[in-house]
Scaffold this motif. Structure first.
Motif, PDB file in Angstrom:
ATOM      1  N   GLY A  99       2.120   0.385  -7.146  1.00 57.18           N
ATOM      2  CA  GLY A  99       2.290  -0.470  -8.227  1.00 57.18           C
ATOM      3  C   GLY A  99       3.346  -0.757  -8.763  1.00 57.18           C
ATOM      4  O   GLY A  99       4.689  -0.583  -8.123  1.00 57.18           O
ATOM      5  N   PRO A 100       3.451  -1.618  -9.899  1.00 57.05           N
ATOM      6  CA  PRO A 100       4.766  -1.751 -10.253  1.00 57.05           C
ATOM      7  C   PRO A 100       5.720  -0.574 -10.549  1.00 57.05           C
ATOM      8  O   PRO A 100       6.997  -0.595 -10.615  1.00 57.05           O
ATOM      9  CB  PRO A 100       4.456  -2.596 -11.677  1.00 57.05           C
ATOM     10  N   ALA A 101       5.401   0.413 -11.411  1.00 58.47           N
ATOM     11  CA  ALA A 101       6.169   1.547 -11.585  1.00 58.47           C
ATOM     12  C   ALA A 101       6.511   2.346 -10.368  1.00 58.47           C
ATOM     13  O   ALA A 101       7.868   2.360 -10.138  1.00 58.47           O
ATOM     14  CB  ALA A 101       5.194   2.777 -12.226  1.00 58.47           C
ATOM     15  N   GLU A 102       5.831   2.325  -9.196  1.00 53.60           N
ATOM     16  CA  GLU A 102       6.459   2.883  -7.984  1.00 53.60           C
ATOM     17  C   GLU A 102       7.397   1.799  -7.337  1.00 53.60           C
ATOM     18  O   GLU A 102       8.660   2.411  -6.714  1.00 53.60           O
ATOM     19  CB  GLU A 102       5.249   3.012  -6.989  1.00 53.60           C
ATOM     20  N   HIS A 131       0.869  -1.172  -0.202  1.00 51.06           N
ATOM     21  CA  HIS A 131       0.060   0.046  -0.069  1.00 51.06           C
ATOM     22  C   HIS A 131       0.780   1.312  -0.125  1.00 51.06           C
ATOM     23  O   HIS A 131       2.053   1.086   0.210  1.00 51.06           O
ATOM     24  CB  HIS A 131      -0.992   0.108   1.250  1.00 51.06           C
ATOM     25  N   PRO A 132       0.368   2.531  -0.428  1.00 52.24           N
ATOM     26  CA  PRO A 132       1.192   3.645  -0.026  1.00 52.24           C
ATOM     27  C   PRO A 132       1.972   3.735   0.993  1.00 52.24           C
ATOM     28  O   PRO A 132       3.167   4.082   1.204  1.00 52.24           O
ATOM     29  CB  PRO A 132       0.405   4.791  -0.455  1.00 52.24           C
ATOM     30  N   ARG A 133       1.265   3.212   2.289  1.00 54.95           N
ATOM     31  CA  ARG A 133       2.026   3.365   3.664  1.00 54.95           C
ATOM     32  C   ARG A 133       3.066   2.383   3.741  1.00 54.95           C
ATOM     33  O   ARG A 133       3.898   2.177   4.822  1.00 54.95           O
ATOM     34  CB  ARG A 133       0.799   3.495   4.487  1.00 54.95           C
ATOM     35  N   THR A 134       3.010   1.112   3.122  1.00 57.96           N
ATOM     36  CA  THR A 134       3.939   0.084   3.179  1.00 57.96           C
ATOM     37  C   THR A 134       4.936  -0.253   2.133  1.00 57.96           C
ATOM     38  O   THR A 134       5.925  -0.928   2.082  1.00 57.96           O
ATOM     39  CB  THR A 134       3.346  -1.277   3.656  1.00 57.96           C
ATOM     40  N   LEU A 135       4.850   0.776   1.244  1.00 54.87           N
ATOM     41  CA  LEU A 135       5.262   0.597  -0.388  1.00 54.87           C
ATOM     42  C   LEU A 135       7.023   0.430   0.002  1.00 54.87           C
ATOM     43  O   LEU A 135       7.760  -0.438  -0.643  1.00 54.87           O
ATOM     44  CB  LEU A 135       4.990   1.639  -1.134  1.00 54.87           C
ATOM     45  N   ARG A 136       7.658   1.205   0.924  1.00 58.28           N
ATOM     46  CA  ARG A 136       8.934   1.434   0.989  1.00 58.28           C
ATOM     47  C   ARG A 136       9.494   0.206   1.630  1.00 58.28           C
ATOM     48  O   ARG A 136      10.667  -0.564   1.413  1.00 58.28           O
ATOM     49  CB  ARG A 136       9.421   2.531   1.886  1.00 58.28           C
ATOM     50  N   ARG A 137       8.787  -0.418   2.685  1.00 66.56           N
ATOM     51  CA  ARG A 137       9.174  -1.879   3.118  1.00 66.56           C
ATOM     52  C   ARG A 137       9.077  -2.787   2.181  1.00 66.56           C
ATOM     53  O   ARG A 137       9.824  -3.869   2.461  1.00 66.56           O
ATOM     54  CB  ARG A 137       8.427  -2.061   4.467  1.00 66.56           C
ATOM     55  N   ALA A 138       8.030  -2.950   1.331  1.00 63.59           N
ATOM     56  CA  ALA A 138       7.622  -3.837   0.545  1.00 63.59           C
ATOM     57  C   ALA A 138       9.076  -3.966  -0.754  1.00 63.59           C
ATOM     58  O   ALA A 138       9.587  -5.040  -0.873  1.00 63.59           O
ATOM     59  CB  ALA A 138       6.381  -3.523  -0.295  1.00 63.59           C
ATOM     60  N   VAL A 139       9.386  -2.549  -1.007  1.00 64.30           N
ATOM     61  CA  VAL A 139      10.649  -2.566  -1.852  1.00 64.30           C
ATOM     62  C   VAL A 139      11.996  -3.192  -0.926  1.00 64.30           C
ATOM     63  O   VAL A 139      12.754  -3.662  -1.670  1.00 64.30           O
ATOM     64  CB  VAL A 139      10.562  -1.048  -2.306  1.00 64.30           C
ATOM     65  N   ASN A 140      11.996  -2.900   0.287  1.00 66.90           N
ATOM     66  CA  ASN A 140      13.270  -3.510   0.882  1.00 66.90           C
ATOM     67  C   ASN A 140      13.253  -4.748   1.063  1.00 66.90           C
ATOM     68  O   ASN A 140      14.318  -5.366   0.825  1.00 66.90           O
ATOM     69  CB  ASN A 140      13.053  -2.744   2.292  1.00 66.90           C
ATOM     70  N   VAL A 141      12.273  -5.436   1.108  1.00 69.68           N
ATOM     71  CA  VAL A 141      11.942  -7.082   0.916  1.00 69.68           C
ATOM     72  C   VAL A 141      12.489  -7.265  -0.616  1.00 69.68           C
ATOM     73  O   VAL A 141      13.031  -8.424  -0.646  1.00 69.68           O
ATOM     74  CB  VAL A 141      10.550  -7.677   1.129  1.00 69.68           C
ATOM     75  N   CYS A 142      12.033  -6.773  -1.680  1.00 65.33           N
ATOM     76  CA  CYS A 142      12.445  -7.119  -2.883  1.00 65.33           C
ATOM     77  C   CYS A 142      14.015  -6.556  -2.974  1.00 65.33           C
ATOM     78  O   CYS A 142      14.677  -7.524  -3.746  1.00 65.33           O
ATOM     79  CB  CYS A 142      11.981  -6.022  -3.930  1.00 65.33           C
ATOM     80  N   ARG A 143      14.633  -5.752  -2.344  1.00 67.68           N
ATOM     81  CA  ARG A 143      16.021  -5.772  -2.054  1.00 67.68           C
ATOM     82  C   ARG A 143      16.876  -6.814  -1.581  1.00 67.68           C
ATOM     83  O   ARG A 143      17.658  -7.355  -2.263  1.00 67.68           O
ATOM     84  CB  ARG A 143      16.472  -4.502  -1.620  1.00 67.68           C
ATOM     85  N   ALA A 144      15.979  -7.346  -0.649  1.00 68.54           N
ATOM     86  CA  ALA A 144      16.776  -8.580   0.058  1.00 68.54           C
ATOM     87  C   ALA A 144      16.684  -9.567  -0.027  1.00 68.54           C
ATOM     88  O   ALA A 144      17.411 -10.601   0.451  1.00 68.54           O
ATOM     89  CB  ALA A 144      16.323  -8.093   1.905  1.00 68.54           C
TER      90      ALA A 144
END
Length: 404
Positions: free
Chosen positions: A148-151, A122-135
């Motif tokens: 979404g995908p672009a963000e 969600h917009p409020r959890t997007l940064r943490r979701a991205v961090n999971v994709c980094r890790a």
């Protein structure tokens, strides 16, 4: 209160006999537009277009009759069932499941997913979701408008990943697209979609580990390294003793969804340990040889670490916002620059009291609550019980007050 509430999962397949039976008796049906357009929905039933599931749950709780709630995929998997069963609504539900959107997405990609991480963005959890994709090397992201995908691709920045984007699964408009992350932001994507994010050393090692059968969801055989953490033998220089590293890890508490900065990474030992806890890690060092050692250490452990060559504090300006930071080098100037980025916790160390006071002052002036401890350890040879190594170091741990 509704006499009966049935939650029907829908994956595009024809409705089951149980779903049709529940619908035939429904006096209220809630769902998205494509659910409410299904021919099996009784024309006399009250219809609720789902926006806020919480608001719909309150409407259903006050309804006198039989209610049906539609949800895409499996409604018990990051779906409607949790909200409807919340104590404030008092609803007891029956569930007619369907194939989850995540399972369908991996099926379209022809990939197993027992070793994948699954996150909701969600917009409020997007940064943490991205961090999971980094890790992690294989992540399924259940997206939402504005996350979404672009963000996802934009926040990943220079981290290269492959995106498998599955739009409107189960509908006539279903489409699956495979792109590298640097090209994803150039497109518009239809909701709802599921994004499978793949890449990094751990993903590349997965085929070699396939002979070791998976047994725990979200875990890869490639991540089953030696037991323990802060192990001796991985030290890489001053300030990187195993006992100090253990204390620093304990104070920072890196976890899944976090982004950790390791500034002055040295051998990469701390960065690798933090990544093994599931956190995303950016390791920074001005020494190219240290960067090479950190890259090799991450590869050997089977974890994802982004290594950035450059001198702090200047190199930090272009890095994404951290959750916790280890300042392994650079002293008070770097500690001050890190405090300006407002991570939740910061640890550092010093070999002299004057240096410790300077770092502590910089962190205190930055608005942090600072603690300092003098750590002394003595290694003993257990054959003769004679002293081998002695280490004395000041450990500084800073925490940002909750209201700042």
């Amino acid at each position: 209160m509704a006499d009966r509430v049935t939650v029907i999962g829908w994956d595009g397949s024809p409705l089951t006999a149980a779903a049709r039976s529940a619908l035939s008796a429904a006096t209220l049906v809630a769902g998205a537009a494509h659910h409410l357009a299904l021919p099996e929905v009784p024309p006399t039933a009250e219809r609720i277009r789902l926006g806020s599931l919480g608001l719909a749950a309150r409407r259903i709780a006050g309804h006198r009759g039989t209610a049906v709630v539609f949800a895409d995929g499996d409604p018990g998997f990051f779906g409607a069932v949790r909200t409807l069963r919340a104590p404030e609504h008092g609803l007891e539900v029956e569930v007619v499941p369907a194939v989850s959107a995540v399972a369908a997405a991996f099926a379209r990609a022809g990939m197993p997913w027992d070793d994948a991480q699954v996150v909701v963005a969600h917009p409020r959890t997007l940064r943490r979701a991205v961090n999971v994709c980094r890790a992690h090397g294989k992540v399924a992201v259940l997206t939402s408008p504005g996350a979404g995908p672009a963000e996802l691709a934009l926040l990943l920045g220079g981290v290269h990943r492959t995106f498998v984007i599955c739009e409107e699964l189960g509908t006539a408009k279903e489409q699956v697209t495979v792109l590298t992350s640097d090209r994803v932001a150039d497109h518009s994507w239809r909701d709802p979609n599921v994004v499978i994010v793949i890449g990094g050393p751990a993903a590349a090692a997965a085929p070699a580990a396939a002979a070791d059968p998976a047994w725990l969801l979200g875990q890869s055989a490639g991540h089953t390294g030696p037991r323990g953490w802060a192990r001796p033998g991985a030290d890489g220089g001053e300030g990187e003793s195993a006992l100090l590293r253990a204390a620093q890890l304990a104070r920072l508490g890196p976890r899944t969804g976090d982004l950790v900065w390791d500034i002055g990474t040295g051998s990469g030992a701390f960065a690798v340990e933090a990544a093994a806890f599931g956190a995303a890690v950016i390791a920074v060092d001005a020494d190219p040889h240290a960067c090479a050692r950190a890259t090799a250490a991450a590869r050997n452990r089977g974890v994802q670490v982004q290594v950035v060559a450059g001198r702090a504090p200047h190199v930090l300006e272009d890095l994404p916002e951290p959750d916790v930071v280890r300042v392994g080098g650079g002293g008070a100037a770097v500690a001050r620059a890190v405090a300006d980025r407002r991570p939740e916790r910061i640890v550092s160390h010093a070999s002299t009291r004057d240096e410790a006071e300077a770092i502590g002052r910089a962190l205190t002036e930055g608005g942090y609550t600072v603690e300092c401890a003098l750590l002394q350890s003595v290694g003993l040879d257990t054959r003769t019980w004679s002293e081998q190594d002695r280490s004395v170091v000041f450990l500084l741990a800073a925490e940002r007050p909750v209201n700042r």
